[in-house]
Design a protein around this motif. Structure first.
Motif, PDB file in Angstrom:
ATOM      1  N   ARG A  35       0.815  -1.208   0.000  1.00  0.00           N
ATOM      2  CA  ARG A  35       0.000   0.000   0.000  1.00  0.00           C
ATOM      3  C   ARG A  35       0.853   1.263   0.000  1.00  0.00           C
ATOM      4  N   THR A  36       2.166   1.084   0.045  1.00  0.00           N
ATOM      5  CA  THR A  36       3.049   2.236  -0.030  1.00  0.00           C
ATOM      6  C   THR A  36       3.373   2.545  -1.484  1.00  0.00           C
ATOM      7  N   LEU A  37       3.761   3.788  -1.726  1.00  0.00           N
ATOM      8  CA  LEU A  37       4.127   4.201  -3.076  1.00  0.00           C
ATOM      9  C   LEU A  37       5.349   3.432  -3.552  1.00  0.00           C
ATOM     10  N   THR A  38       6.301   3.179  -2.653  1.00  0.00           N
ATOM     11  CA  THR A  38       7.505   2.454  -3.043  1.00  0.00           C
ATOM     12  C   THR A  38       7.167   1.049  -3.528  1.00  0.00           C
ATOM     13  N   ALA A  39       6.352   0.323  -2.736  1.00  0.00           N
ATOM     14  CA  ALA A  39       6.002  -1.038  -3.126  1.00  0.00           C
ATOM     15  C   ALA A  39       5.245  -1.059  -4.440  1.00  0.00           C
ATOM     16  N   ARG A  40       4.334  -0.130  -4.609  1.00  0.00           N
ATOM     17  CA  ARG A  40       3.550  -0.116  -5.844  1.00  0.00           C
ATOM     18  C   ARG A  40       4.406   0.245  -7.055  1.00  0.00           C
ATOM     19  N   ALA A  41       5.331   1.178  -6.866  1.00  0.00           N
ATOM     20  CA  ALA A  41       6.219   1.523  -7.975  1.00  0.00           C
ATOM     21  C   ALA A  41       7.084   0.338  -8.364  1.00  0.00           C
ATOM     22  N   VAL A  42       7.594  -0.414  -7.363  1.00  0.00           N
ATOM     23  CA  VAL A  42       8.404  -1.598  -7.662  1.00  0.00           C
ATOM     24  C   VAL A  42       7.572  -2.637  -8.406  1.00  0.00           C
ATOM     25  N   LEU A  43       6.351  -2.877  -7.923  1.00  0.00           N
ATOM     26  CA  LEU A  43       5.490  -3.859  -8.585  1.00  0.00           C
ATOM     27  C   LEU A  43       5.168  -3.444 -10.021  1.00  0.00           C
ATOM     28  N   ARG A 206       9.900  10.786  -1.890  1.00  0.00           N
ATOM     29  CA  ARG A 206      10.600  11.693  -0.981  1.00  0.00           C
ATOM     30  C   ARG A 206       9.897  13.043  -0.845  1.00  0.00           C
ATOM     31  N   PRO A 207       9.548  13.738  -1.951  1.00  0.00           N
ATOM     32  CA  PRO A 207       8.841  15.015  -1.755  1.00  0.00           C
ATOM     33  C   PRO A 207       7.462  14.840  -1.132  1.00  0.00           C
ATOM     34  N   ILE A 208       6.812  13.694  -1.367  1.00  0.00           N
ATOM     35  CA  ILE A 208       5.514  13.475  -0.732  1.00  0.00           C
ATOM     36  C   ILE A 208       5.683  13.294   0.767  1.00  0.00           C
ATOM     37  N   ARG A 209       6.705  12.539   1.174  1.00  0.00           N
ATOM     38  CA  ARG A 209       6.959  12.383   2.612  1.00  0.00           C
ATOM     39  C   ARG A 209       7.316  13.718   3.251  1.00  0.00           C
ATOM     40  N   ALA A 211       6.329  16.652   2.223  1.00  0.00           N
ATOM     41  CA  ALA A 211       5.095  17.434   2.296  1.00  0.00           C
ATOM     42  C   ALA A 211       4.192  16.939   3.417  1.00  0.00           C
ATOM     43  N   ALA A 212       4.111  15.611   3.604  1.00  0.00           N
ATOM     44  CA  ALA A 212       3.285  15.075   4.683  1.00  0.00           C
ATOM     45  C   ALA A 212       3.825  15.491   6.045  1.00  0.00           C
ATOM     46  N   THR A 213       5.146  15.459   6.194  1.00  0.00           N
ATOM     47  CA  THR A 213       5.743  15.904   7.458  1.00  0.00           C
ATOM     48  C   THR A 213       5.474  17.386   7.706  1.00  0.00           C
ATOM     49  N   ALA A 214       5.582  18.187   6.648  1.00  0.00           N
ATOM     50  CA  ALA A 214       5.304  19.617   6.794  1.00  0.00           C
ATOM     51  C   ALA A 214       3.845  19.850   7.170  1.00  0.00           C
ATOM     52  N   ALA A 215       2.920  19.101   6.537  1.00  0.00           N
ATOM     53  CA  ALA A 215       1.505  19.260   6.867  1.00  0.00           C
ATOM     54  C   ALA A 215       1.235  18.873   8.316  1.00  0.00           C
ATOM     55  N   ALA A 216       1.897  17.805   8.791  1.00  0.00           N
ATOM     56  CA  ALA A 216       1.717  17.413  10.194  1.00  0.00           C
ATOM     57  C   ALA A 216       2.245  18.490  11.139  1.00  0.00           C
ATOM     58  N   ARG A 217       3.363  19.116  10.778  1.00  0.00           N
ATOM     59  CA  ARG A 217       3.888  20.195  11.610  1.00  0.00           C
ATOM     60  C   ARG A 217       2.966  21.410  11.584  1.00  0.00           C
ATOM     61  N   LEU A 218       2.375  21.682  10.418  1.00  0.00           N
ATOM     62  CA  LEU A 218       1.398  22.773  10.360  1.00  0.00           C
ATOM     63  C   LEU A 218       0.212  22.480  11.254  1.00  0.00           C
ATOM     64  N   PRO A 231      11.964  20.368  -8.818  1.00  0.00           N
ATOM     65  CA  PRO A 231      11.215  19.723  -9.900  1.00  0.00           C
ATOM     66  C   PRO A 231      10.865  18.286  -9.512  1.00  0.00           C
ATOM     67  N   PRO A 232       9.888  17.677 -10.212  1.00  0.00           N
ATOM     68  CA  PRO A 232       9.163  18.173 -11.385  1.00  0.00           C
ATOM     69  C   PRO A 232       8.104  19.206 -11.026  1.00  0.00           C
ATOM     70  N   ASP A 233       7.366  19.682 -12.029  1.00  0.00           N
ATOM     71  CA  ASP A 233       6.422  20.773 -11.815  1.00  0.00           C
ATOM     72  C   ASP A 233       5.343  20.416 -10.807  1.00  0.00           C
ATOM     73  N   GLU A 234       4.869  19.161 -10.814  1.00  0.00           N
ATOM     74  CA  GLU A 234       3.811  18.786  -9.881  1.00  0.00           C
ATOM     75  C   GLU A 234       4.297  18.877  -8.437  1.00  0.00           C
ATOM     76  N   VAL A 235       5.519  18.442  -8.191  1.00  0.00           N
ATOM     77  CA  VAL A 235       6.090  18.532  -6.841  1.00  0.00           C
ATOM     78  C   VAL A 235       6.309  19.991  -6.461  1.00  0.00           C
ATOM     79  N   ALA A 236       6.758  20.799  -7.413  1.00  0.00           N
ATOM     80  CA  ALA A 236       6.945  22.221  -7.143  1.00  0.00           C
ATOM     81  C   ALA A 236       5.610  22.892  -6.817  1.00  0.00           C
ATOM     82  N   ASP A 237       4.548  22.520  -7.550  1.00  0.00           N
ATOM     83  CA  ASP A 237       3.232  23.087  -7.256  1.00  0.00           C
ATOM     84  C   ASP A 237       2.772  22.710  -5.848  1.00  0.00           C
ATOM     85  N   LEU A 238       3.022  21.456  -5.446  1.00  0.00           N
ATOM     86  CA  LEU A 238       2.657  21.036  -4.094  1.00  0.00           C
ATOM     87  C   LEU A 238       3.431  21.831  -3.048  1.00  0.00           C
ATOM     88  N   ALA A 239       4.723  22.040  -3.289  1.00  0.00           N
ATOM     89  CA  ALA A 239       5.529  22.816  -2.345  1.00  0.00           C
ATOM     90  C   ALA A 239       5.044  24.261  -2.268  1.00  0.00           C
TER      91      ALA A 239
END
Length: 490
Positions: A35-43, A206-209, A211-218, A231-239
């Motif tokens: 159910r993690t992004l890493t496992a799904r990307a590997v699969l 990595r950028p999702i983690r 962002a999740a840590t930053a959201a938890a701190r917020l 980059p990429p643009d989607e990660v930059a937009d999230l940041a």
């Protein structure tokens, strides 16, 4: 009501305050494999590698098999031509001896030789149609069943009804050979898929983690957290979104703190006055002839306190869906005439000219007369507080457009100090102008303009602040002419 404002002055440096009610960041939920992004990307990458290997095999193996068979057929044809040439040029006696040597050499290469003499083959097993064709002087090339097995066949005719036929058994099924050799590239592809999946998942997760840590701190109250923009643009937009949210929360909380500080100060001022006069009365310091004046002072302070508390309650209730409103058709010219009777004497007592501008015809609107009068009275009181003697205060009413269905406009203008362009952006924010100009000019509680804006919007209208031709501030209220859907937020 909120106060008009002085010319813009530079903001003073602010001091960071601790966040009240900050809570520790809760532990993230346990991650489950698959159910993690890493496992799904590997699969996914493994599946892509597996599919790529299989598709390559399905496309390339038949081509390779056909190419190999074509090469074997051509090689056997060359051997058949050579054998026919050898047998054709030799006499019969030499032909038998040379044929025996040729047969032994070809059998060493896993090639069977069949000799046709006078229309008869030297040994059984060769298909009859092949013998017949070679005896008739024709050549044969292709695949046939020889001794019950599929084989490559090359036949060449010789003079006198003789001939030579070479056969080579085809190897076992090419797919079986491929399956025996496929496991190695398949294993290599899966290994490459795992490695690529791990690298890709690490890069994406990595950028999702972060962002999740930053959201938890917020959520825990840390407003200084920022996410690196990369980059990429989607990660930059999230940041950018998270950083903007953190900045907006910090600004909002800072304004709330300033608002609470200013409201606390406004509450404390009348309470301090009431307490001081009450203590003086209790201690007998005030004479009997001074008691009425003391009572009036205490009553004025109590009324000030009551207005402030009422404004706070009204602002809080504006967010509720059950906020009481009774909209009906209203003639705004009559509303302006009623306000004139109330405010003309008050303005005259302070030496302020009060002027009402209304058209000859009625200006219809659909609104709550009590609430819109509350807005008008607040705006007039706000103007009267800051205009100097001799400067005008104007109440104007006009249609919103040539069509009566466009609604009406109520405008309050004054000749006071007015607004700067920077003030217009925050004119209706609670306590914003009060914080800027407290101690510089007469100010109210800092709630009036926010309350007026909330009321107008709940009534289906719009309010705007600007510059008046009289030199001061101008507030323009636009009201609908027909029933509207009640807005649930101020």
């Amino acid at each position: 009501m909120a106060e008009p404002v002085a010319p813009h002055r530079p903001h003073e440096p602010t001091v960071a305050l601790p966040v009240i009610g900050a809570r520790p960041v809760p532990a993230p939920p346990r991650l489950r494999f698959g159910r993690t992004l890493t496992a799904r990307a590997v699969l996914v990458t493994c599946a892509v590698a597996l599919v790529s290997v299989l598709v390559t095999a399905l496309v390339a193996v038949p081509l390779a098999v056909r190419g190999a068979e074509r090469r074997d057929q051509e090689a056997l044809a060359a051997q058949a031509r050579l054998a026919a040439d050898v047998l054709r040029v030799r006499p019969a006696r030499q032909r038998d001896a040379g044929g025996d040597r040729l047969i032994r050499q070809l059998r060493q290469q896993e090639i069977e030789v069949w000799v046709v003499r006078g229309g008869q083959v030297d040994r059984p097993g060769l298909p009859r149609q092949v013998v017949t064709r070679v005896s008739a002087g024709g050549n044969v090339s292709g695949r046939r069943l020889v001794d019950g097995e599929r084989a490559l066949v090359e036949g060449r005719a010789l003079p006198g009804g003789d001939g030579v036929v070479l056969t080579r058994a085809t190897p076992e099924g090419p797919w079986r050979q491929v399956l025996r050799t496929l496991w190695l590239p398949l294993l290599a592809g899966l290994a490459a898929g795992v490695a690529a999946g791990l690298l890709l998942a690490r890069r994406l997760a990595r950028p999702i983690r972060v962002a999740a840590t930053a959201a938890a701190r917020l959520r825990a109250g840390d407003r200084a957290v920022r996410v690196p923009v990369e980059p990429p643009d989607e990660v930059a937009d999230l940041a950018y979104a998270l950083n903007g949210l953190a900045a907006a929360l910090a600004t909002s909380e800072g304004r709330q703190r300033e608002f609470l500080l200013s409201v606390s100060h406004e509450l404390r001022t009348p309470l301090t006055a009431i307490r001081g006069w009450a203590e003086a009365l209790a201690d007998g310091v005030i004479d009997a002839d001074q008691a009425p004046g003391t009572g009036r002072t205490m009553l004025a302070e109590a009324e000030h306190l009551d207005r402030l508390v009422s404004d706070l309650l009204a602002l809080a209730r504006l967010e509720a869906a059950d906020f009481p409103l009774e909209p009906v058709p209203v003639d705004l010219t009559r509303l302006a005439a009623d306000a004139e009777r109330t405010w003309s004497d008050r303005c005259a007592a302070l030496g302020v000219p009060f002027r009402v501008e209304v058209p000859a015809a009625a200006v219809p609107a659909y609104t709550d007369p009590g609430r819109i009068r509350q807005v008008v009275d607040g705006l007039l009181e706000n103007a009267l507080r800051v205009v100097p003697p001799g400067a005008p205060v104007v109440l104007a009413v006009r249609p919103a457009g040539a069509d009566p269905a466009a609604g009406g406009v109520v405008e309050v203008r004054d000749g006071g100090p007015g607004f700067t362009d920077d003030d217009l952006a925050v004119a209706f924010e609670r306590g914003a102008l009060h914080q800027r100009y407290r101690g510089v000019r007469k100010v109210g509680s800092g709630l009036g303009l926010a309350l007026a804006a909330g009321l107008v919007r709940r009534l289906g209208g719009d309010i705007a602040a600007g510059h008046a031709p009289e030199g001061g501030a101008a507030f323009t209220v636009r009201l609908p002419a027909h029933p509207y859907l009640t807005r649930t937020s101020a």
